[in-house]
Write a protein that holds these residues in place. Structure first.
Motif, mmCIF file in Angstrom:
data_model
loop_
_atom_site.group_PDB
_atom_site.id
_atom_site.type_symbol
_atom_site.label_atom_id
_atom_site.label_comp_id
_atom_site.label_asym_id
_atom_site.label_seq_id
_atom_site.Cartn_x
_atom_site.Cartn_y
_atom_site.Cartn_z
ATOM 1 N N ARG A 666 0.826 -1.210 0.000
ATOM 2 C CA ARG A 666 0.000 0.000 0.000
ATOM 3 C C ARG A 666 0.855 1.252 0.000
ATOM 4 N N TRP A 667 2.102 1.121 0.390
ATOM 5 C CA TRP A 667 3.034 2.230 0.310
ATOM 6 C C TRP A 667 4.450 1.670 0.185
ATOM 7 N N ALA A 668 5.347 2.491 -0.276
ATOM 8 C CA ALA A 668 6.741 2.059 -0.401
ATOM 9 C C ALA A 668 7.645 3.277 -0.280
ATOM 10 N N ARG A 669 8.849 3.042 0.239
ATOM 11 C CA ARG A 669 9.855 4.102 0.317
ATOM 12 C C ARG A 669 11.070 3.675 -0.485
ATOM 13 N N PHE A 670 11.571 4.622 -1.248
ATOM 14 C CA PHE A 670 12.765 4.384 -2.044
ATOM 15 C C PHE A 670 13.811 5.412 -1.625
ATOM 16 N N VAL A 671 14.998 4.917 -1.226
ATOM 17 C CA VAL A 671 16.054 5.772 -0.683
ATOM 18 C C VAL A 671 17.198 5.860 -1.699
#
Length: 730
Positions: A666-671
């Protein structure tokens, strides 16, 4: 076409009302003792199980004696009373019982009875639907303008038969669009039935699809027409069943393939066009002329008779197709649009025969209704369709796009409604929706967008334009779709919801094409045409073909589960961008066996010196870069169904990086740790995901810029108005 909602959905049991005046004795006791063959359920819609391999006689190889497995034939002698706009007819119908059991009663459609009074299913639904959305067919009929079919006599051999009106969908008791006829003798399995029917069809003043205005008569759905007996393994049937729904406000038609042999007698000063090939020269006597038309391997017959009409002829031939004689029939006031409609028709023959399969018939007749009979425009029959007229068609303007689009759309029905013969009652998506998708592809290949151009807009330099796919996306109702695309034509929240059958199907198929790739999708549609031409495919059959050819069950099932059989939506967005410079940190650490401490005040001076040195060495550096790396975090959110997404991240130094987001999170973080910080992040940078309900939240910048939002909003507002006007004409 128009829009729909459920009105009194009931059981599939036929409910009899007072019988019409009928003749002869009741049906024999042996007939009455036979078990009834049920009617298709009132809530029937797109099946999820594919049809059997042998459905409708199996795939047509092209080696058979006829293009279709002909089930029915009609011989009709009809005469138009031009003053009364009435057609008297004698019909001999021969029908083959394909089932494994005797048939004791048959069901016929009397479509024109939808227009005999406001108590019909059609008018009852219209009164609700026009209050909940846009719709065509909103005209009010006055005294002397109603239409109907009167059965005068039905005979089986020497026996006159009784009949009664039934309501397969639980519609109003006054509806008389489906009639049940009890046979004097049952039709054995594999045997044929011949009925002789005398009837009178009173055309209505044009309210939708058919009727008269002045000296113009569009004669559609005008004769008693037998329903379809579906067998196990055909379109989800598990037992033999009659498919004969009432004529709903939004529904269209479904019938068996067969042979039509029709003689039409009209006043001699009337022009005539019809389904099929004219047989010999017309015969004239006593001020009347009789035309003879025949056509095999079609499932309907319509015609036009009009005084003062002109004709524009053309010809076409393509690989695998016979030479086609084209005819555009038009009134004098619309002479300016006839050449463009002829060209759009020949271009359509080129495109559809190339991308789907050969056009199998020898004729194509295009009819332009007169002014004040607009609702007779935008209607399709095999080898015959009506379009829209324009007094003047200017290249690169709305008039050209609208004229071309309606003509292409109605021609396209000749494939999806005509040759593929889907059930428009229960699966309008397979005709209206798939046709809309293929039309948009043709317009894309033509390089023909809708341009809102006029004299004053050009002078101001304002000429917003949109492709067919972009227009469909605007009108697809993507945020909260109330009905699955695979729902039937009448169980709809509103007329507007029904309208999305066109636009949302096109949008969903656009996105499926992006996922599968255009060459794969085109091979799949070629195969769909090859397998199902002259049969009656279901949505499940389309899905199975797409999977078989593409090998990508995940992508195909995702579209079908979410949109054809479900009501999900897509709304992915870039939620936030957080950036931090990765600086040396104060504090104590162990290095080479010794503990050392970095004092914050000393560190600050060191950082300043490094910044100054870097700035001198890079005088033209962009803001957001420097001697120290940057750690940027991009967060994306999913507020709807999962869809494969590409995230493009652009950095302050002008470089970029693409990341795939293809999972169910439902959500994702990309660093990202780079010499420069993130300046912007964009989902779907190539604009491939048209199903995303809100494209304005697909991107985010560390520096605010509202130009894109203002432009998209302004263009969307103006184009949406044109879109609704255009869809309302189909």
């Amino acid at each position: 076409m128009a829009l729909s909602v459920a009105i009194g959905s009931g059981t599939a049991t036929a409910q009899a009302v007072a019988p019409a005046a009928a003749t002869s004795a009741p049906a024999s006791s042996s007939t009455a003792a036979l078990a009834d063959i049920p009617l298709a359920a009132a809530d029937a819609a797109a099946p999820s199980v594919p049809s059997a391999a042998g459905a409708w006689g199996g795939e047509r190889t092209g080696q058979e004696a006829t293009l279709s497995d002909r089930v029915v034939s009609y011989q009709i002698d009809a005469e138009l009373d031009a003053a009364k706009h009435a057609v008297s007819g004698k019909e001999r119908m021969t029908w083959r019982n394909r089932s494994d059991r005797p048939v004791a009663r048959v069901y016929f459609h009397l479509y024109l009875n939808a227009f005999q009074n406001e108590a019909s299913t059609w008018f009852t639904e219209r009164n609700v639907l026009t209050a909940h959305g846009r719709s065509r067919g909103a005209a009010a009929l006055k005294k002397g303008e109603w239409g109907w079919i009167d059965l005068r006599q039905v005979r089986q051999g020497e026996s006159s038969l009784k009949w009664r009106f039934v309501h397969p969908d639980g519609g109003p008791a006054a509806d008389q669009t489906v009639v049940c006829i009890d046979l004097a003798e049952p039709v054995a399995a594999g045997a044929t039935l011949t009925l002789d029917i005398d009837f009178l069809s009173q055309l209505p003043r044009v309210v939708e699809r058919t009727g008269w205005f002045g000296d113009f008569n569009l004669v559609g759905q005008w004769f008693p027409k037998i329903g379809v007996l579906e067998l196990p393994g055909e379109r989800g049937a598990s037992v033999p069943r009659w498919n004969a729904h009432e004529f709903h406000f939004n529904s269209e038609f479904y019938a068996d393939f067969g042979q039509y042999d029709v003689r039409l007698t009209v006043p001699s000063d009337y022009a005539v066009g019809a389904v099929g090939e004219q047989q010999g020269a017309p015969q004239t006597a006593n001020g009347k002329t009789t035309y003879h038309f025949m056509q095999g391997d079609v499932h309907d017959f319509a015609w036009v008779a009009a005084r003062g009409y002109k004709t524009l002829d053309g010809h076409w031939q393509g690989p695998g197709s016979p030479k086609v004689a084209l005819k555009v029939l038009y009134p004098a006031e619309y002479a300016g649009s006839a050449p463009g409609q002829l060209k759009a028709s020949t271009d359509s023959l080129d495109y559809f025969s190339k991308t789907l399969g050969a056009y199998p018939y020898r004729t194509l007749t295009v009819v332009v209704p007169p002014y004040n009979a607009n609702e007779a425009g935008g209607m399709e029959y095999p080898t015959f369709f009506t379009t829209e007229g324009y007094t003047k068609v200017e290249a690169g303007t709305i008039s050209q796009f609208a004229s071309d689009f309606v003509t292409i759309h109605e021609f396209g029905h000749g494939y999806f409604y005509g040759i593929l013969a889907s059930n428009e009652f229960e699966e309008p998506m397979l005709d209206e929706g798939m046709n809309q998708y293929w039309d948009d592809r043709m317009l894309r290949e033509r390089g023909e967008p809708l341009t809102l151009a006029s004299g004053w807009t050009k002078r101001l330099g304002i000429t917003p334009a949109a492709t067919g796919f972009e227009l469909d996306r605007l009108g697809a109702g993507l945020r909260q779709p109330p009905d699955p695309l695979g729902e039937n034509a009448w169980d709809r929240l509103s007329s507007s919801s029904y309208g999305t059958v066109y636009s949302r199907t096109s949008t969903a198929m656009h996105d499926l094409e992006e996922r599968l790739g255009t060459p794969v999708l085109e091979r799949a549609m070629h195969e769909y045409y090859r397998r199902w031409r002259f049969r009656h495919p279901s949505s499940a059959d389309l899905r199975a073909t797409l999977i078989d050819v593409s090998g990508n069950a995940k992508a195909v099932n995702q579209i079908f589960d979410q949109y054809v059989y479900g009501t999900q939506h897509v709304d992915d967005r870039v939620s936030s961008i957080d950036t931090d410079e990765v600086l040396p940190q104060a504090g104590s650490s162990m290095k080479d066996g010794k503990r050392a401490e970095v004092v914050a005040s000393d560190l600050d001076k060191q950082i300043d010196r490094q910044r100054e040195a870097w700035a001198k060495a890079h005088p033209g550096a962009k803001p957001g870069s420097g001697p120290f790396p940057w750690r940027s975090t991009v967060t994306v959110r999913r507020d709807g169904a999962p869809v494969p997404q590409l995230l493009r991240v652009t950095f302050a130094d002008g470089s970029s990086e693409d990341v795939q987001w293809n999972d169910d999170r439902r959500w994702a973080r990309f660093v990202f740790t780079r010499p420069a910080k993130v300046a912007s992040a964009t989902l779907d940078p190539q604009q491939k995901v048209y199903l995303d309900a809100n494209k304005l939240n697909d991107s985010l910048s560390t520096k605010a810029d509202g130009a894109a939002s203002r432009r998209w909003s302004a263009d969307a507002a103006s184009l949406l108005q044109v879109f609704y006007a255009l869809v309302g004409s189909l």
